[in-house]
Design a protein around this motif. Structure first.
Motif, PDB file in Angstrom:
ATOM      1  N   ASN A 153       0.856  -1.191   0.000  1.00 16.53           N
ATOM      2  CA  ASN A 153       0.000   0.000   0.000  1.00 16.53           C
ATOM      3  C   ASN A 153       0.892   1.241   0.000  1.00 16.53           C
ATOM      4  O   ASN A 153       0.862   2.069   0.927  1.00 16.53           O
ATOM      5  N   TRP A 154       1.685   1.381  -1.039  1.00 16.04           N
ATOM      6  CA  TRP A 154       2.754   2.369  -1.057  1.00 16.04           C
ATOM      7  C   TRP A 154       2.273   3.792  -1.268  1.00 16.04           C
ATOM      8  O   TRP A 154       3.023   4.744  -1.021  1.00 16.04           O
ATOM      9  N   THR A 155       1.049   3.967  -1.735  1.00 11.23           N
ATOM     10  CA  THR A 155       0.526   5.322  -1.904  1.00 11.23           C
ATOM     11  C   THR A 155       0.366   6.039  -0.568  1.00 11.23           C
ATOM     12  O   THR A 155       0.269   7.274  -0.537  1.00 11.23           O
ATOM     13  N   GLU A 156       0.335   5.274   0.524  1.00 13.30           N
ATOM     14  CA  GLU A 156       0.186   5.862   1.851  1.00 13.30           C
ATOM     15  C   GLU A 156       1.525   6.122   2.535  1.00 13.30           C
ATOM     16  O   GLU A 156       1.556   6.523   3.702  1.00 13.30           O
ATOM     17  N   VAL A 157       2.623   5.859   1.827  1.00 13.68           N
ATOM     18  CA  VAL A 157       3.957   5.999   2.413  1.00 13.68           C
ATOM     19  C   VAL A 157       4.710   7.105   1.678  1.00 13.68           C
ATOM     20  O   VAL A 157       4.717   7.148   0.433  1.00 13.68           O
ATOM     21  N   ASN A 158       5.334   7.980   2.423  1.00 16.96           N
ATOM     22  CA  ASN A 158       6.186   9.010   1.832  1.00 16.96           C
ATOM     23  C   ASN A 158       7.273   8.335   0.982  1.00 16.96           C
ATOM     24  O   ASN A 158       8.017   7.488   1.485  1.00 16.96           O
ATOM     25  N   PRO A 159       7.396   8.681  -0.303  1.00 20.32           N
ATOM     26  CA  PRO A 159       8.403   8.040  -1.153  1.00 20.32           C
ATOM     27  C   PRO A 159       9.828   8.116  -0.600  1.00 20.32           C
ATOM     28  O   PRO A 159      10.633   7.215  -0.855  1.00 20.32           O
ATOM     29  N   VAL A 160      10.137   9.164   0.146  1.00 25.35           N
ATOM     30  CA  VAL A 160      11.477   9.253   0.743  1.00 25.35           C
ATOM     31  C   VAL A 160      11.679   8.123   1.745  1.00 25.35           C
ATOM     32  O   VAL A 160      12.716   7.439   1.750  1.00 25.35           O
ATOM     33  N   ILE A 161      10.692   7.892   2.583  1.00 25.02           N
ATOM     34  CA  ILE A 161      10.797   6.849   3.607  1.00 25.02           C
ATOM     35  C   ILE A 161      10.765   5.465   2.964  1.00 25.02           C
ATOM     36  O   ILE A 161      11.510   4.572   3.369  1.00 25.02           O
ATOM     37  N   LEU A 162       9.914   5.283   1.964  1.00 23.96           N
ATOM     38  CA  LEU A 162       9.863   3.997   1.279  1.00 23.96           C
ATOM     39  C   LEU A 162      11.196   3.693   0.597  1.00 23.96           C
ATOM     40  O   LEU A 162      11.695   2.562   0.659  1.00 23.96           O
ATOM     41  N   SER A 163      11.791   4.698  -0.029  1.00 30.69           N
ATOM     42  CA  SER A 163      13.085   4.508  -0.677  1.00 30.69           C
ATOM     43  C   SER A 163      14.174   4.224   0.343  1.00 30.69           C
ATOM     44  O   SER A 163      15.023   3.339   0.141  1.00 30.69           O
ATOM     45  N   LEU A 164      14.162   4.953   1.454  1.00 26.27           N
ATOM     46  CA  LEU A 164      15.162   4.724   2.499  1.00 26.27           C
ATOM     47  C   LEU A 164      15.046   3.309   3.061  1.00 26.27           C
ATOM     48  O   LEU A 164      16.062   2.621   3.246  1.00 26.27           O
ATOM     49  N   PHE A 165      13.822   2.867   3.318  1.00 25.92           N
ATOM     50  CA  PHE A 165      13.593   1.517   3.819  1.00 25.92           C
ATOM     51  C   PHE A 165      14.129   0.483   2.827  1.00 25.92           C
ATOM     52  O   PHE A 165      14.782  -0.505   3.207  1.00 25.92           O
ATOM     53  N   SER A 166      13.891   0.717   1.536  1.00 28.83           N
ATOM     54  CA  SER A 166      14.356  -0.207   0.505  1.00 28.83           C
ATOM     55  C   SER A 166      15.874  -0.179   0.366  1.00 28.83           C
ATOM     56  O   SER A 166      16.503  -1.212   0.102  1.00 28.83           O
ATOM     57  N   LEU A 167      16.476   0.982   0.561  1.00 25.45           N
ATOM     58  CA  LEU A 167      17.931   1.094   0.439  1.00 25.45           C
ATOM     59  C   LEU A 167      18.655   0.370   1.568  1.00 25.45           C
ATOM     60  O   LEU A 167      19.799  -0.078   1.388  1.00 25.45           O
ATOM     61  N   ILE A 168      18.006   0.241   2.711  1.00 24.62           N
ATOM     62  CA  ILE A 168      18.581  -0.603   3.764  1.00 24.62           C
ATOM     63  C   ILE A 168      18.699  -2.034   3.249  1.00 24.62           C
ATOM     64  O   ILE A 168      19.697  -2.728   3.494  1.00 24.62           O
ATOM     65  N   GLY A 169      17.686  -2.486   2.514  1.00 26.09           N
ATOM     66  CA  GLY A 169      17.752  -3.808   1.894  1.00 26.09           C
ATOM     67  C   GLY A 169      18.854  -3.898   0.860  1.00 26.09           C
ATOM     68  O   GLY A 169      19.538  -4.931   0.756  1.00 26.09           O
ATOM     69  N   ILE A 170      19.051  -2.829   0.087  1.00 29.20           N
ATOM     70  CA  ILE A 170      20.150  -2.808  -0.886  1.00 29.20           C
ATOM     71  C   ILE A 170      21.484  -2.969  -0.174  1.00 29.20           C
ATOM     72  O   ILE A 170      22.376  -3.705  -0.630  1.00 29.20           O
ATOM     73  N   TRP A 171      21.637  -2.304   0.956  1.00 31.01           N
ATOM     74  CA  TRP A 171      22.879  -2.439   1.719  1.00 31.01           C
ATOM     75  C   TRP A 171      23.095  -3.883   2.177  1.00 31.01           C
ATOM     76  O   TRP A 171      24.223  -4.383   2.164  1.00 31.01           O
ATOM     77  N   LEU A 172      22.021  -4.557   2.557  1.00 30.89           N
ATOM     78  CA  LEU A 172      22.161  -5.956   2.946  1.00 30.89           C
ATOM     79  C   LEU A 172      22.660  -6.792   1.774  1.00 30.89           C
ATOM     80  O   LEU A 172      23.535  -7.652   1.940  1.00 30.89           O
ATOM     81  N   PHE A 173      22.150  -6.544   0.586  1.00 32.22           N
ATOM     82  CA  PHE A 173      22.617  -7.262  -0.599  1.00 32.22           C
ATOM     83  C   PHE A 173      24.086  -6.960  -0.881  1.00 32.22           C
ATOM     84  O   PHE A 173      24.861  -7.852  -1.262  1.00 32.22           O
ATOM     85  N   ILE A 174      24.479  -5.695  -0.711  1.00 30.23           N
ATOM     86  CA  ILE A 174      25.876  -5.318  -0.959  1.00 30.23           C
ATOM     87  C   ILE A 174      26.811  -6.052   0.001  1.00 30.23           C
ATOM     88  O   ILE A 174      27.822  -6.648  -0.416  1.00 30.23           O
ATOM     89  N   TYR A 175      26.482  -6.013   1.281  1.00 31.31           N
ATOM     90  CA  TYR A 175      27.317  -6.706   2.253  1.00 31.31           C
ATOM     91  C   TYR A 175      27.290  -8.216   2.016  1.00 31.31           C
ATOM     92  O   TYR A 175      28.317  -8.896   2.198  1.00 31.31           O
ATOM     93  N   SER A 176      26.147  -8.747   1.621  1.00 28.85           N
ATOM     94  CA  SER A 176      26.062 -10.184   1.348  1.00 28.85           C
ATOM     95  C   SER A 176      27.005 -10.591   0.231  1.00 28.85           C
ATOM     96  O   SER A 176      27.597 -11.675   0.260  1.00 28.85           O
TER      97      SER A 176
END
Length: 224
Positions: free
Chosen positions: A41-64
């Motif tokens: 339900n991403w229309t209810e989430v500020n795109p900045v926060i949604l992107s930041l949350f997703s970038l934490i996942g990107i960091w996990l992939f990088i470290y992995s």
């Protein structure tokens, strides 16, 4: 020893800061945010926060992409800490970084999972995803709203600081990964280390694959 003390102190200090010095924790707002993210339900989430949350996942992939290989040569494998990082972010990663031994070698064969993490294709996918997330946040994001939440919400505040810590900690594992690939280039190291997020992504896209034993060596090992 200094490295370990520093990393353990950083781990303890970050936890203490989030618990006692960060803005108040809004349980209802955090639950609503996570519910909206995980139910798409991403229309209810500020795109900045949604992107930041997703970038934490990107960091996990990088470290992995670095640490599952590194964990092969450590007393303790990386996968339990990877699972902890999924749930706790940088708090789950720091104990592995603090307890691992410096290691610049890799032995054995890469299974399919390591082949994927070691491939340049993996780095390209993470890079394209990151570019898309940044564009989404810049074009559609409510930056003033994000700043207000950063100052007033513990979850957003802690997640933002965790993103910065992921950037700060990457050089602690970069040198060993470069050495495993024969990249003894100090200028390259600092170029990657000083370009937050995109430096590591470019590195994943361009780094040479890990060397594996030749067919003759494998046959000789199997003979024994």
């Amino acid at each position: 020893m200094t490295r370990r003390i520093t990393l353990w102190s950083l781990w303890a200090g970050f936890i203490a800061y989030v618990l006692w010095l960060a803005p108040p924790f809004d349980l209802e707002a955090t639950v609503t945010l996570l519910k909206n993210i995980f139910t798409l339900n991403w229309t209810e989430v500020n795109p900045v926060i949604l992107s930041l949350f997703s970038l934490i996942g990107i960091w996990l992939f990088i470290y992995s992409a670095l640490l599952f290989v590194d964990g092969r040569m450590q007393k303790t494998p990386f996968w339990p800490f990877a699972l902890a990082t999924v749930g706790a972010g940088v708090i789950g990663l720091l104990p592995y970084l603090a307890s691992r031994e410096p290691n610049q070698e890799f032995s054995g064969q890469k299974d399919a999972f390591l082949q994927l993490l070691d491939s340049r294709f993996f780095g390209v996918i993470q890079s394209l995803t990151t570019i898309g997330l940044f564009a989404y946040a810049v074009i559609f994001g409510d930056w003033a709203g994000y700043w207000q939440q950063f100052l007033g919400d513990r979850f957003i505040h802690g997640m933002s600081l965790a993103f910065c810590l992921f950037c700060l900690l990457f050089p602690t594992v970069l040198g060993d990964d470069m050495a495993r690939r024969g990249l003894n280039n100090l200028q390259l190291f600092w170029a990657v280390a000083f370009l937050p997020l995109f430096g590591p992504l470019i590195y994943l896209c361009l780094r040479p694959p890990l060397p594996e034993p030749s067919i003759q060596v494998r046959q000789a090992e199997n003979a024994y």
